[in-house]
Motif scaffolding. Structure first.
Motif, short mmCIF file in Angstrom:
data_model
loop_
_atom_site.label_atom_id
_atom_site.label_comp_id
_atom_site.label_asym_id
_atom_site.label_seq_id
_atom_site.Cartn_x
_atom_site.Cartn_y
_atom_site.Cartn_z
N LEU A 1 0.82 -1.21 0.00
CA LEU A 1 0.00 0.00 0.00
C LEU A 1 0.85 1.26 0.00
CD1 LEU A 1 -2.89 -0.97 2.45
CD2 LEU A 1 -2.97 -0.77 -0.05
N ASP A 2 1.98 1.23 0.70
CA ASP A 2 2.90 2.37 0.72
C ASP A 2 3.44 2.65 -0.68
OD1 ASP A 2 4.52 4.37 2.15
OD2 ASP A 2 6.20 3.06 1.59
N GLU A 3 3.78 1.61 -1.41
CA GLU A 3 4.30 1.78 -2.77
C GLU A 3 3.21 2.32 -3.71
OE1 GLU A 3 7.17 1.97 -5.58
OE2 GLU A 3 7.44 1.47 -3.48
N VAL A 4 2.00 1.81 -3.59
CA VAL A 4 0.89 2.29 -4.41
C VAL A 4 0.61 3.76 -4.10
CG1 VAL A 4 -1.60 2.05 -4.81
CG2 VAL A 4 -0.15 0.03 -4.74
N PHE A 5 0.60 4.12 -2.83
CA PHE A 5 0.35 5.50 -2.41
C PHE A 5 1.45 6.42 -2.93
CE2 PHE A 5 0.29 8.84 0.97
CZ PHE A 5 -0.93 9.38 0.63
N SER A 6 2.69 5.96 -2.90
CA SER A 6 3.82 6.74 -3.39
C SER A 6 3.68 7.01 -4.89
CB SER A 6 5.13 6.02 -3.10
OG SER A 6 6.22 6.73 -3.62
N LEU A 7 3.34 5.99 -5.65
CA LEU A 7 3.16 6.17 -7.09
C LEU A 7 2.00 7.12 -7.39
CD1 LEU A 7 3.71 2.52 -8.37
CD2 LEU A 7 5.22 4.48 -8.69
N ALA A 8 0.93 7.02 -6.63
CA ALA A 8 -0.22 7.91 -6.84
C ALA A 8 0.16 9.36 -6.53
CB ALA A 8 -1.39 7.47 -5.96
N LEU A 9 0.92 9.58 -5.45
CA LEU A 9 1.35 10.94 -5.12
C LEU A 9 2.28 11.51 -6.18
CD1 LEU A 9 1.98 10.90 -1.27
CD2 LEU A 9 0.25 12.18 -2.52
#
Length: 64
Positions: free
Chosen positions: A25-33
């Protein structure tokens, strides 16, 4: 990631599963940001880098 996945499959402990889910989830959130903010990286050797620089994935991971 491979080590954590192996631990999840072998031990099936809740904290290991939650940690692995948190990393994903941290990686997905980082890519979205990165796609939302779209701040380019500084030029390196006179060439513009193709990926975005902000927010820093390393900083976000350390915060996690």
């Amino acid at each position: 990631i491979v080590g954590l996945t192996t631990l999840v499959l072998v031990r099936r402990e809740a904290w290991t599963i939650l940690f692995l889910v948190g990393l994903v989830l941290d990686e997905v959130f980082s890519l979205a940001l990165k796609r939302l903010i779209k701040q380019p990286r500084p030029p390196r050797d006179g060439f513009q880098q193709p990926e975005y620089g902000m927010p820093s994935s390393h900083s976000q991971f350390m915060f996690f």
